[in-house]
Structure formats: structure tokens, C-alpha cells
Write a protein that holds these residues in place. Structure first.
Motif, mmCIF file in Angstrom:
data_model
loop_
_atom_site.group_PDB
_atom_site.id
_atom_site.type_symbol
_atom_site.label_atom_id
_atom_site.label_comp_id
_atom_site.label_asym_id
_atom_site.label_seq_id
_atom_site.Cartn_x
_atom_site.Cartn_y
_atom_site.Cartn_z
ATOM 1 N N SER A 2 81.044 66.108 54.850
ATOM 2 C CA SER A 2 80.220 65.966 56.045
ATOM 3 C C SER A 2 80.218 64.523 56.528
ATOM 4 O O SER A 2 80.544 63.592 55.787
ATOM 5 C CB SER A 2 78.786 66.416 55.761
ATOM 6 N N LEU A 3 79.829 64.340 57.787
ATOM 7 C CA LEU A 3 79.741 63.008 58.363
ATOM 8 C C LEU A 3 78.665 62.202 57.633
ATOM 9 O O LEU A 3 77.535 62.687 57.494
ATOM 10 C CB LEU A 3 79.395 63.108 59.854
ATOM 11 N N PRO A 4 78.985 61.003 57.138
ATOM 12 C CA PRO A 4 78.020 60.221 56.339
ATOM 13 C C PRO A 4 76.949 59.561 57.208
ATOM 14 O O PRO A 4 76.909 58.336 57.371
ATOM 15 C CB PRO A 4 78.904 59.186 55.645
ATOM 16 N N ILE A 5 76.079 60.396 57.772
ATOM 17 C CA ILE A 5 75.015 59.888 58.631
ATOM 18 C C ILE A 5 73.900 59.277 57.782
ATOM 19 O O ILE A 5 73.488 59.854 56.771
ATOM 20 C CB ILE A 5 74.451 61.026 59.512
ATOM 21 N N ILE A 6 73.418 58.122 58.209
ATOM 22 C CA ILE A 6 72.267 57.478 57.568
ATOM 23 C C ILE A 6 71.035 57.829 58.398
ATOM 24 O O ILE A 6 70.957 57.493 59.587
ATOM 25 C CB ILE A 6 72.455 55.958 57.499
ATOM 26 N N SER A 7 70.087 58.491 57.796
ATOM 27 C CA SER A 7 68.903 58.927 58.524
ATOM 28 C C SER A 7 68.007 57.742 58.847
ATOM 29 O O SER A 7 68.120 56.664 58.238
ATOM 30 C CB SER A 7 68.111 59.949 57.705
ATOM 31 N N ALA A 8 67.100 57.946 59.803
ATOM 32 C CA ALA A 8 66.162 56.881 60.174
ATOM 33 C C ALA A 8 65.301 56.480 58.979
ATOM 34 O O ALA A 8 65.013 55.299 58.763
ATOM 35 C CB ALA A 8 65.284 57.347 61.331
ATOM 36 N N GLU A 9 64.899 57.465 58.180
ATOM 37 C CA GLU A 9 64.069 57.168 57.010
ATOM 38 C C GLU A 9 64.818 56.301 56.009
ATOM 39 O O GLU A 9 64.269 55.343 55.455
ATOM 40 C CB GLU A 9 63.615 58.477 56.339
ATOM 41 N N GLU A 10 66.092 56.637 55.776
ATOM 42 C CA GLU A 10 66.894 55.847 54.842
ATOM 43 C C GLU A 10 67.090 54.426 55.364
ATOM 44 O O GLU A 10 66.993 53.458 54.604
ATOM 45 C CB GLU A 10 68.256 56.514 54.635
ATOM 46 N N ARG A 11 67.367 54.308 56.660
ATOM 47 C CA ARG A 11 67.599 52.982 57.232
ATOM 48 C C ARG A 11 66.344 52.111 57.165
ATOM 49 O O ARG A 11 66.424 50.919 56.882
ATOM 50 C CB ARG A 11 68.072 53.129 58.687
ATOM 51 N N LEU A 12 65.195 52.713 57.408
ATOM 52 C CA LEU A 12 63.945 51.947 57.373
ATOM 53 C C LEU A 12 63.568 51.531 55.953
ATOM 54 O O LEU A 12 62.860 50.545 55.761
ATOM 55 C CB LEU A 12 62.815 52.768 58.001
ATOM 56 N N ARG A 13 64.048 52.286 54.968
ATOM 57 C CA ARG A 13 63.755 51.932 53.570
ATOM 58 C C ARG A 13 64.673 50.833 53.052
ATOM 59 O O ARG A 13 64.392 50.208 52.026
ATOM 60 C CB ARG A 13 63.895 53.167 52.669
ATOM 61 N N GLU A 14 65.782 50.601 53.750
ATOM 62 C CA GLU A 14 66.728 49.575 53.306
ATOM 63 C C GLU A 14 66.094 48.184 53.350
ATOM 64 O O GLU A 14 65.211 47.912 54.166
ATOM 65 C CB GLU A 14 67.975 49.563 54.202
#
Length: 282
Positions: A2-14
């Protein structure tokens, strides 16, 4: 797959970090900004061997003396470049070789800040190396070709600095001398003092923040030091704020400025400086 999409939740936790070019005239206090950073979490890349102003600073430092040493340091600090082939700089092979020399890269985990002082000196080290490479000599005559040397200089500098600023979990601060130039009709301009023009032109577009440390005159005839942060400043300084959180003038405190870029609550000192600016411009 699948396309390796980074979710908004994951990005905000970075863990977010700032990439900054700090510029100013000689003696204005650029290196002294180390005192505003947590010493135990900062690695000082001392290219100038001019640390007298921060003699009492208690953090760690490294002192690369050649362009090759700096490139080795960059790949150690930033890791391998995924797109580099095994025979290229910053490749996995280069990284493995440097790890054999410097040891386990886990030793870098304690650092949150890389403070590189200065790009002005680094460009001279790079140019000295470039002048020894085949590109710096004419294929027809074998004589030195300055155009080839300066072309290679731009490529090398931008590649190394771009790779270092790609470290996602570290704040990277590049320091450079600011020089003033006057044209034939008396117009003043400011630019980074670097060998060649490619790095000075392209680096501001690569980084999040370009901050000029300067002495600002107030309406009462006095002056105060401040960070100039915006491209549309009235002084003509090279400045840029990609965070959108900085005021046009900020307190000369690099640690606090980084916190503000990341939306961390301002300290009492920063709040007092903002109040001072309002009084002098009212």
C-alpha cells in the motif's frame, strides 16, 4: 504493498526540529548564542577554532580541519543518503566506513542541537579541496580552471548542508558572517560571506529559518541587539520565517527562538523583550 501514507496523528506525534541559518557581522555575538542552548544536548561543530567567546561553555565540540573530515562528520551525524550509490559520498558504504572510525552512532542520541560555526570558514575549506580535484583543471591544457573549481564548490557545499539539515530529530544551526556591499550608485545590500555564489543563493531556500542578529537603533538614539526574522524587514537583511510564529524582531536568544518556532510558550525574558519593542515603536 500500500501507499506509505503518514497520517496526521503520526505526523503530529513526530519530534519536530528547526533548521536555521544564523547570520550577522563579525563580533555581533553569533557564537555566543551557544550559551542559550542546553550544553549537554548540544554538539558544537567548531570550524573556526575561535571559541574564546564561549570558553566557559560546558558542551561538547568537534573540530574538523578539512573538507573531507567535515563530509565524514556529516554522514556520521545524518546517516546514509538513500539515493547515493556505494561509490558516492554519504552512501551506505561511506557511512559504514565512518562508523568504523568514529564508533557507534548511538553516542549521538544525547544531542538535540548541532551548531555549525561557521559556513564562511567551511566554504574556504571546501574550495581548497575543490582546487585539487580533476574538475578544477582544463582537460585540454591541464592548467587550473577556476570555473570548474567553483562549480564543484557549489555542488559539494549544497549537497553536504542539505544532507545535514535532513536530520529530522535534531535542531541544526548554521552560522555565517554577513557582509555589506555597496554598488556603484551607493545602494547597500547584505549577503552571506561565502566562497562562490551558489551556496549563498540556494541555502536560504533549503532552510526553515534565516535569522540576522543585528544592532537595531531605537527612536531615542540608543540601540539594542535583536534577531531580524522576516524577509520584508526594512534593513535589507537576509531573513526568513517559515514557521509563521515569529515577530519581526525577536529577543537575541536562540534557544527561546527555536522554542517559539515550535510553538512552545515564551519565557519571561522573551515577553519582556516584546514589551520593550512595543514601547520603542509606539
Amino acid at each position: 504493498m500500500s501507499l506509505p501514507i503518514i497520517s496526521a496523528e503520526e505526523r503530529l506525534r513526530e519530534k519536530h526540529s528547526a533548521k536555521i541559518c544564523l547570520v550577522g557581522i563579525p563580533g555581533i555575538g553569533k557564537t555566543s548564542q551557544l550559551h542559550t542552548l542546553p550544553a549537554k544536548a548540544t554538539l558544537f561543530v567548531d570550524l573556526e577554532a575561535g571559541d574564546l567567546s564561549v570558553k566557559s561553555w560546558t558542551g561538547d565540540s568537534v573540530r574538523p580541519r578539512t573538507w573531507q573530515e567535515f563530509r565524514d562528520l556529516v554522514v556520521f551525524l545524518a546517516g546514509p543518503m538513500p539515493t547515493a550509490t556505494k561509490d558516492q559520498t554519504f552512501s551506505q558504504a561511506h557511512y559504514d566506513h565512518v562508523c568504523e572510525k568514529y564508533g557507534d552512532p548511538a553516542q549521538l542520541s544525547k544531542y538535540d542541537y548541532y551548531f555549525v560555526d561557521s559556513l564562511t570558514v567551511l566554504s574556504r575549506l571546501c574550495l581548497a579541496w575543490c582546487k585539487t580535484q580533476p574538475q578544477a583543471f582544463s582537460e585540454k591544457t591541464g592548467k587550473p580552471d577556476s570555473r570548474g573549481a567553483y562549480g564543484l564548490l557549489g555542488q559539494e557545499m549544497i549537497a553536504a548542508l542539505t544532507h545535514l539539515q535532513h536530520v529530522r530529530d535534531k535542531h541544526v544551526i548554521f552560522v555565517a558572517i554577513l557582509e555589506e556591499k555597496t554598488d556603484d550608485i551607493g545602494r547597500r545590500t547584505f549577503q552571506l560571506q561565502l566562497e562562490g555564489s551558489k551556496t549563498a543563493l540556494e541555502l536560504p531556500g533549503v532552510l526553515d529559518e534565516v535569522i540576522t542578529l543585528s544592532s537595531i537603533k531605537d527612536e531615542n538614539g540608543g540601540s539594542y541587539r535583536a534577531f531580524v526574522t522576516r524577509a520584508d524587514n526594512p534593513y535589507g537583511f537576509p531573513s526568513k520565517d517559515r514557521s509563521g510564529r515569529l515577530d519581526a524582531l525577536e529577543a537575541p536568544d536562540l534557544g527561546q527562538l527555536i522554542n517559539k518556532c515550535l510553538n512552545v510558550t515564551a519565557t519571561a525574558n522573551a515577553q519582556a523583550f516584546a514589551a520593550q519593542i512595543q514601547q520603542t515603536t509606539a
